[in-house]
Design an enzyme around this catalytic site. Structure first.
Site, short mmCIF file in Angstrom:
data_model
loop_
_atom_site.label_atom_id
_atom_site.label_comp_id
_atom_site.label_asym_id
_atom_site.label_seq_id
_atom_site.Cartn_x
_atom_site.Cartn_y
_atom_site.Cartn_z
N ARG A 7 -37.44 0.64 41.34
CA ARG A 7 -37.02 1.39 42.53
C ARG A 7 -37.40 2.85 42.43
O ARG A 7 -37.78 3.48 43.40
CB ARG A 7 -35.49 1.30 42.71
CG ARG A 7 -34.99 -0.04 43.14
CD ARG A 7 -33.50 -0.12 42.94
NE ARG A 7 -33.16 0.10 41.53
CZ ARG A 7 -31.96 -0.08 41.03
NH1 ARG A 7 -30.97 -0.42 41.80
NH2 ARG A 7 -31.74 0.11 39.74
N SER A 57 -27.16 -3.74 43.21
CA SER A 57 -26.09 -4.74 43.35
C SER A 57 -24.73 -4.09 43.10
O SER A 57 -23.75 -4.40 43.78
CB SER A 57 -26.29 -5.90 42.38
OG SER A 57 -27.47 -6.60 42.67
N HIS A 64 -34.24 -6.49 45.94
CA HIS A 64 -34.74 -7.69 45.24
C HIS A 64 -35.61 -8.52 46.19
O HIS A 64 -36.66 -9.03 45.79
CB HIS A 64 -33.58 -8.59 44.79
CG HIS A 64 -32.71 -8.05 43.70
ND1 HIS A 64 -31.34 -8.02 43.80
CD2 HIS A 64 -33.00 -7.55 42.48
CE1 HIS A 64 -30.83 -7.54 42.68
NE2 HIS A 64 -31.81 -7.23 41.87
N LYS A 90 -23.77 -6.51 31.04
CA LYS A 90 -22.90 -6.75 32.20
C LYS A 90 -21.91 -7.88 31.95
O LYS A 90 -21.29 -8.38 32.88
CB LYS A 90 -23.77 -7.07 33.43
CG LYS A 90 -24.71 -5.95 33.81
CD LYS A 90 -25.60 -6.33 34.98
CE LYS A 90 -26.55 -5.19 35.33
NZ LYS A 90 -27.57 -5.60 36.29
O1 PNS Z 1 -30.74 -7.76 36.96
P1 PNS Z 1 -30.67 -7.27 35.54
O2 PNS Z 1 -29.25 -7.32 35.03
O3 PNS Z 1 -31.28 -5.90 35.38
O4 PNS Z 1 -31.54 -8.29 34.66
C1 PNS Z 1 -31.64 -8.13 33.28
C2 PNS Z 1 -32.04 -9.45 32.60
C3 PNS Z 1 -31.02 -10.52 32.93
C4 PNS Z 1 -33.41 -9.87 33.10
C5 PNS Z 1 -32.10 -9.18 31.05
O5 PNS Z 1 -30.84 -8.76 30.62
C6 PNS Z 1 -32.55 -10.42 30.28
O6 PNS Z 1 -33.74 -10.64 30.15
N1 PNS Z 1 -31.59 -11.21 29.80
C7 PNS Z 1 -31.85 -12.42 29.05
C8 PNS Z 1 -31.57 -12.21 27.56
C9 PNS Z 1 -32.75 -11.48 26.91
O7 PNS Z 1 -33.86 -11.96 26.85
N2 PNS Z 1 -32.47 -10.28 26.37
C10 PNS Z 1 -33.48 -9.49 25.72
C11 PNS Z 1 -34.14 -8.53 26.66
S1 PNS Z 1 -32.96 -7.37 27.33
#
Ligand code: PNS
Length: 176
Positions: A92, A129, A16, A40
């Site tokens: 990645r 992570s 990150h 998650k």
């Molecule tokens: O680090 P991550 O868990 O891969 O990040 C994913 C994240 C948090 C960016 C994604 O889940 C997100 O955008 N969450 C906010 C809710 C949302 O907009 N969901 C629709 C797209 S998945």
């Protein structure tokens, strides 16, 4: 042009940090935003406040990076940003691409939000992570894989495990 780097950051890794460093060179300002990932839910090691605290410490040296959090949709968060702001996501390996491509298309479809992908250096291709959390839960050394703020927080979280493992290693080297 400004960018938003969203994620769970549980905790922020060196991968990150690598993506953030590259983004901070390209964009005028980058906001690292801790968001909810429905996949998650309930599986976080660090609380939201702990993750924000780690992020603030890990990014303090960037003059053009700030830390934020948002509990809703990423597209709604993007709508509140300066016009033209983009989402930054790190890649990645090719295996990340399929999922990221789907999300990027959805975010464009539901909120006209544009995503820019930044490739992390290959040395971080195996770092996640979740792997870092697993190694740390057994008292393993993750200092190469995470910034110092994350390593300290992991140590505090698993203080008992680290102490036990260090005592065992000490006993092995002294032969007692
Ligand atoms: O680090 P991550 O868990 O891969 O990040 C994913 C994240 C948090 C960016 C994604 O889940 C997100 O955008 N969450 C906010 C809710 C949302 O907009 N969901 C629709 C797209 S998945």
């Amino acid at each position: 042009m400004n960018a938003v780097f969203p994620g769970s950051f549980d905790p922020i890794t060196s991968g990150h940090m690598d993506v953030l460093t590259r983004a901070a060179r390209i964009f005028d300002h980058v906001t690292v935003t801790v968001m909810h990932n429905a996949r998650k839910q309930g599986r976080h090691l660090f609380t939201l406040n702990e993750r924000l605290e780690i992020l603030r410490e890990a990014t303090a040296h960037f003059p053009n990076v700030s830390v934020d959090t948002f509990g809703g949709l990423l597209v709604d968060y993007m709508a509140r940003q300066e016009t033209g702001s983009v989402i930054v996501r790190g890649l990645r390996a090719v295996s990340d691409y399929e999922y990221e491509l789907q999300i990027a298309h959805l975010n464009r479809q539901i909120g006209d939000a544009e995503t820019v992908f930044i490739m992390a250096a290959t040395r971080w291709s195996f770092v996640s992570s979740s792997m870092v959390r697993e190694i740390a839960s057994y008292g393993g050394n993750v200092s190469e894989m995470v910034p110092r703020a994350s390593a300290s927080a992991l140590r505090r979280k698993h203080a008992d495990v680290y102490e036990e493992r260090e005592a065992e290693l000490q006993a092995q080297t002294t032969g007692s």
